[in-house]
Design a protein around this motif. Structure first.
Motif, PDB file in Angstrom:
ATOM      1  N   MET A   1     111.598  -9.004  63.883  1.00 13.62           N
ATOM      2  CA  MET A   1     110.252  -8.506  64.151  1.00 13.62           C
ATOM      3  C   MET A   1     109.614  -9.335  65.263  1.00 13.62           C
ATOM      4  SD  MET A   1     107.124  -7.910  61.461  1.00 13.62           S
ATOM      5  CE  MET A   1     108.246  -6.935  60.447  1.00 13.62           C
ATOM      6  N   LYS A   2     108.889  -8.670  66.148  1.00 13.32           N
ATOM      7  CA  LYS A   2     108.243  -9.357  67.271  1.00 13.32           C
ATOM      8  C   LYS A   2     106.747  -9.069  67.251  1.00 13.32           C
ATOM      9  CE  LYS A   2     108.736  -7.733  71.495  1.00 13.32           C
ATOM     10  NZ  LYS A   2     109.303  -7.406  72.819  1.00 13.32           N
ATOM     11  N   TYR A   3     105.969 -10.142  67.280  1.00 16.88           N
ATOM     12  CA  TYR A   3     104.508 -10.012  67.349  1.00 16.88           C
ATOM     13  C   TYR A   3     103.984 -10.937  68.434  1.00 16.88           C
ATOM     14  CZ  TYR A   3      99.599 -10.827  66.371  1.00 16.88           C
ATOM     15  OH  TYR A   3      98.239 -10.958  66.507  1.00 16.88           O
ATOM     16  N   PHE A   4     103.047 -10.440  69.239  1.00 15.48           N
ATOM     17  CA  PHE A   4     102.358 -11.301  70.187  1.00 15.48           C
ATOM     18  C   PHE A   4     100.983 -10.713  70.484  1.00 15.48           C
ATOM     19  CE2 PHE A   4     104.905  -8.334  72.702  1.00 15.48           C
ATOM     20  CZ  PHE A   4     104.027  -7.897  73.693  1.00 15.48           C
ATOM     21  N   SER A   5     100.087 -11.569  70.943  1.00 13.11           N
ATOM     22  CA  SER A   5      98.731 -11.124  71.279  1.00 13.11           C
ATOM     23  C   SER A   5      98.396 -11.523  72.710  1.00 13.11           C
ATOM     24  CB  SER A   5      97.706 -11.712  70.313  1.00 13.11           C
ATOM     25  OG  SER A   5      97.692 -13.123  70.401  1.00 13.11           O
ATOM     26  N   ILE A   6      97.418 -10.809  73.285  1.00 17.97           N
ATOM     27  CA  ILE A   6      97.010 -11.028  74.673  1.00 17.97           C
ATOM     28  C   ILE A   6      95.489 -11.097  74.709  1.00 17.97           C
ATOM     29  CG2 ILE A   6      97.107 -10.139  77.038  1.00 17.97           C
ATOM     30  CD1 ILE A   6      99.375  -8.505  74.546  1.00 17.97           C
ATOM     31  N   PRO A   7      94.908 -12.099  75.356  1.00 17.77           N
ATOM     32  CA  PRO A   7      93.442 -12.174  75.440  1.00 17.77           C
ATOM     33  C   PRO A   7      92.889 -11.087  76.348  1.00 17.77           C
ATOM     34  CG  PRO A   7      94.450 -13.903  76.761  1.00 17.77           C
ATOM     35  CD  PRO A   7      95.569 -13.250  76.001  1.00 17.77           C
ATOM     36  N   PRO A   8      91.654 -10.666  76.125  1.00 24.36           N
ATOM     37  CA  PRO A   8      91.057  -9.614  76.962  1.00 24.36           C
ATOM     38  C   PRO A   8      90.590 -10.152  78.307  1.00 24.36           C
ATOM     39  CG  PRO A   8      89.451 -10.394  75.392  1.00 24.36           C
ATOM     40  CD  PRO A   8      90.735 -11.112  75.067  1.00 24.36           C
ATOM     41  N   ALA A   9      90.335  -9.236  79.230  1.00 16.06           N
ATOM     42  CA  ALA A   9      89.720  -9.612  80.506  1.00 16.06           C
ATOM     43  C   ALA A   9      88.330 -10.184  80.231  1.00 16.06           C
ATOM     44  CB  ALA A   9      89.610  -8.386  81.413  1.00 16.06           C
ATOM     45  N   GLU A  10      87.860 -11.021  81.130  1.00 17.86           N
ATOM     46  CA  GLU A  10      86.582 -11.703  80.915  1.00 17.86           C
ATOM     47  C   GLU A  10      85.439 -10.720  80.676  1.00 17.86           C
ATOM     48  OE1 GLU A  10      83.697 -15.027  83.110  1.00 17.86           O
ATOM     49  OE2 GLU A  10      85.610 -14.435  84.007  1.00 17.86           O
ATOM     50  N   ARG A  11      85.450  -9.585  81.376  1.00 19.73           N
ATOM     51  CA  ARG A  11      84.333  -8.640  81.246  1.00 19.73           C
ATOM     52  C   ARG A  11      84.274  -7.973  79.880  1.00 19.73           C
ATOM     53  NH1 ARG A  11      88.316  -5.819  83.990  1.00 19.73           N
ATOM     54  NH2 ARG A  11      88.590  -3.584  83.523  1.00 19.73           N
ATOM     55  N   ALA A  26     113.617  -2.872  62.036  1.00 25.42           N
ATOM     56  CA  ALA A  26     113.937  -2.760  60.610  1.00 25.42           C
ATOM     57  C   ALA A  26     112.766  -2.164  59.833  1.00 25.42           C
ATOM     58  CB  ALA A  26     114.283  -4.137  60.050  1.00 25.42           C
ATOM     59  N   PRO A  27     113.008  -1.633  58.637  1.00 24.79           N
ATOM     60  CA  PRO A  27     111.922  -1.164  57.787  1.00 24.79           C
ATOM     61  C   PRO A  27     110.920  -2.287  57.518  1.00 24.79           C
ATOM     62  CG  PRO A  27     114.023  -0.411  56.940  1.00 24.79           C
ATOM     63  CD  PRO A  27     114.340  -1.390  58.029  1.00 24.79           C
ATOM     64  N   TYR A  28     109.679  -1.900  57.250  1.00 27.01           N
ATOM     65  CA  TYR A  28     108.628  -2.912  57.109  1.00 27.01           C
ATOM     66  C   TYR A  28     107.531  -2.388  56.192  1.00 27.01           C
ATOM     67  CZ  TYR A  28     104.527  -5.699  58.480  1.00 27.01           C
ATOM     68  OH  TYR A  28     103.404  -6.488  58.485  1.00 27.01           O
ATOM     69  N   THR A  29     106.984  -3.275  55.370  1.00 30.42           N
ATOM     70  CA  THR A  29     105.823  -2.962  54.541  1.00 30.42           C
ATOM     71  C   THR A  29     104.656  -3.806  55.015  1.00 30.42           C
ATOM     72  OG1 THR A  29     107.190  -2.429  52.613  1.00 30.42           O
ATOM     73  CG2 THR A  29     104.864  -2.902  52.212  1.00 30.42           C
ATOM     74  N   ARG A  73      95.099  -2.113  51.190  1.00 31.44           N
ATOM     75  CA  ARG A  73      95.981  -0.956  51.300  1.00 31.44           C
ATOM     76  C   ARG A  73      97.381  -1.420  51.684  1.00 31.44           C
ATOM     77  NH1 ARG A  73      91.743   3.216  54.283  1.00 31.44           N
ATOM     78  NH2 ARG A  73      93.232   4.804  53.613  1.00 31.44           N
ATOM     79  N   LYS A  74      98.360  -0.566  51.392  1.00 27.80           N
ATOM     80  CA  LYS A  74      99.752  -0.906  51.694  1.00 27.80           C
ATOM     81  C   LYS A  74     100.393   0.257  52.443  1.00 27.80           C
ATOM     82  CE  LYS A  74     102.163  -2.880  48.405  1.00 27.80           C
ATOM     83  NZ  LYS A  74     103.053  -3.097  47.214  1.00 27.80           N
ATOM     84  N   PHE A  75     101.149  -0.071  53.493  1.00 22.44           N
ATOM     85  CA  PHE A  75     101.801   0.933  54.333  1.00 22.44           C
ATOM     86  C   PHE A  75     103.276   0.575  54.506  1.00 22.44           C
ATOM     87  CE2 PHE A  75      97.372   0.606  55.414  1.00 22.44           C
ATOM     88  CZ  PHE A  75      96.940   1.918  55.505  1.00 22.44           C
ATOM     89  N   HIS A  76     104.115   1.596  54.631  1.00 25.41           N
ATOM     90  CA  HIS A  76     105.548   1.343  54.752  1.00 25.41           C
ATOM     91  C   HIS A  76     106.168   2.300  55.766  1.00 25.41           C
ATOM     92  CE1 HIS A  76     109.511  -0.046  53.569  1.00 25.41           C
ATOM     93  NE2 HIS A  76     109.915   1.217  53.536  1.00 25.41           N
ATOM     94  N   ILE A  77     107.209   1.789  56.430  1.00 26.49           N
ATOM     95  CA  ILE A  77     108.000   2.621  57.333  1.00 26.49           C
ATOM     96  C   ILE A  77     109.472   2.268  57.135  1.00 26.49           C
ATOM     97  CG2 ILE A  77     107.794   0.991  59.282  1.00 26.49           C
ATOM     98  CD1 ILE A  77     107.646   3.504  61.115  1.00 26.49           C
ATOM     99  N   ASN A  78     110.319   3.271  57.118  1.00 30.63           N
ATOM    100  CA  ASN A  78     111.752   3.067  56.850  1.00 30.63           C
ATOM    101  C   ASN A  78     112.595   2.962  58.112  1.00 30.63           C
ATOM    102  OD1 ASN A  78     112.011   2.959  53.976  1.00 30.63           O
ATOM    103  ND2 ASN A  78     111.512   5.145  53.896  1.00 30.63           N
ATOM    104  N   ALA A 260     105.140 -11.469  56.413  1.00 32.96           N
ATOM    105  CA  ALA A 260     106.399 -11.250  57.145  1.00 32.96           C
ATOM    106  C   ALA A 260     106.185 -11.124  58.637  1.00 32.96           C
ATOM    107  CB  ALA A 260     107.090 -10.005  56.600  1.00 32.96           C
ATOM    108  N   TRP A 261     105.061 -10.506  59.067  1.00 29.92           N
ATOM    109  CA  TRP A 261     104.838 -10.293  60.489  1.00 29.92           C
ATOM    110  C   TRP A 261     104.545 -11.594  61.237  1.00 29.92           C
ATOM    111  CZ3 TRP A 261     100.053 -11.473  62.701  1.00 29.92           C
ATOM    112  CH2 TRP A 261      99.012 -11.750  61.794  1.00 29.92           C
TER     113      TRP A 261
END
Length: 263
Positions: A1-11, A26-29, A73-78, A260-261
Motif C-alpha cells: 500500500m502506498k500513501y503520501f500527502s502534498i501541501p497546498p499552494a500558498e493561495r 491488494a484488498p483493503y478495509t 463507518r467501515k468500507f471494503h474493496i476486494n 494499515a494505511w
C-alpha cells in the motif's frame, strides 16, 4: 500500500490542509472515524462498498464529500484501488458548496448531488488525469473559481483554526469574547461553518491529536492522554472508543486494521 500527502499552494492554505493519495494492489478495509474536517474524495480506480453492522453492504460513491461528524463507518474493496483526496479546513463546505456545514454533518453526499453537472465534469476530469500533479491542478482551478465568486471571511475562521491545531478546554464564553462575538453569535456561526458545536468539535480535535501519536514507540496510554490534553486516562479511553470504535490500546498496538494505511 502506498500513501503520501502534498501541501497546498500558498493561495489555498486557508482552506486546504493537504492533498493525499492512497493506492494498493491488494484488498483493503478502511475504518472511517469521527472527523472535524471534510474531505473531497475521488476513487479513480476501484470502488469501495460500505459494510453495515447488520451484515449488509452498499456501494459507496466514486466521488463525493466525507462530512464532519461522529460517524464510525467501515468500507471494503476486494481489488486494487487508487484514491485522491482533498483534506479541507472545516469552513470549506459553506465556501465551496454554498450550503451550511450542518447539511453534510455525518453524511457522505455524492459530488453530483452537490454540484450537479459541475460535479460530474469534475469527477470525470480527475478520473482521466494522468498524474497527481494534474489532479491537483484541476482542483486548484475549481477552488479558484468557487472562491472568486463566494469567498467571505469571518473572524470565526481564526477560532476554527485555533481549535483544529490546539484543542482547548476554554468555555464558549471565553472563546466568543476572544473574537468579539456574543456566545449565541459564536455558536451559531461556528456550527454553520463546521457542522458541529464548539464543544464537540474540540473533543474530536483532541481525539485526532491523540491519534497522531501513533508510531511513537514506548508511550503509555497515560502519556498519550496527557500529551493530547486529556485530564486522565479514563476520559481519554472513553472519547477514543466513542470516536473510533476501538480501545486505544488496540489502536496503538499496531495490530489493528485501522492503521494499515499508515504502515
Amino acid at each position: 500500500m502506498k500513501y503520501f500527502s502534498i501541501p497546498p499552494a500558498e493561495r489555498h492554505q486557508q482552506i486546504v490542509r493537504s492533498y493525499w493519495v492512497l493506492e494498493s494492489d491488494a484488498p483493503y478495509t478502511h475504518y472511517s472515524m469521527a472527523e472535524i474536517c471534510p474531505e473531497l474524495l475521488f476513487h479513480y480506480e476501484g470502488r469501495f462498498s460500505e459494510l453495515f453492522a447488520n451484515g449488509s453492504t452498499a456501494h459507496s460513491f466514486t466521488a463525493g464529500i466525507h462530512g464532519p461528524g461522529t460517524s464510525i463507518r467501515k468500507f471494503h474493496i476486494n481489488s486494487a484501488f487508487a484514491m485522491f483526496g482533498v483534506y479541507f479546513y472545516p469552513q470549506a463546505i459553506p465556501l465551496l458548496f454554498k450550503i451550511p456545514a450542518t447539511d453534510c454533518a455525518n453524511q457522505m453526499p455524492d459530488l453530483s448531488d452537490l454540484l450537479k453537472h459541475v460535479g460530474n465534469a469534475l469527477e470525470e476530469q480527475v478520473g482521466l488525469a494522468a498524474s497527481t500533479a494534474e489532479r491537483i491542478a484541476i482542483i486548484e482551478r475549481f477552488l479558484d473559481e468557487c472562491l472568486r465568486s463566494n469567498y467571505q471571511h469571518s473572524n470565526i475562521f481564526h477560532a476554527i483554526a485555533q481549535l483544529v491545531h490546539h484543542p482547548t478546554s476554554m468555555s464558549i464564553k471565553e472563546l466568543s469574547e476572544n473574537y468579539y462575538l456574543s456566545e449565541r453569535q459564536f455558536e451559531r456561526q461556528f456550527k454553520h461553518y463546521t457542522g458541529l458545536t464548539p464543544k464537540l468539535f474540540s473533543r474530536i480535535s483532541r481525539f485526532h491529536r491523540a491519534m497522531k501519536q501513533y508510531g511513537n514507540p514506548g508511550q503509555s496510554l497515560t502519556s498519550i492522554a496527557l500529551e493530547s490534553g486529556y485530564y486522565d486516562q479514563s476520559h481519554f479511553i472513553h472519547d477514543f472508543k466513542e470516536f473510533s470504535g476501538l480501545h486505544p490500546k488496540t489502536y496503538f498496538s499496531g495490530r489493528s486494521e485501522a492503521t494499515a494505511w499508515m504502515e
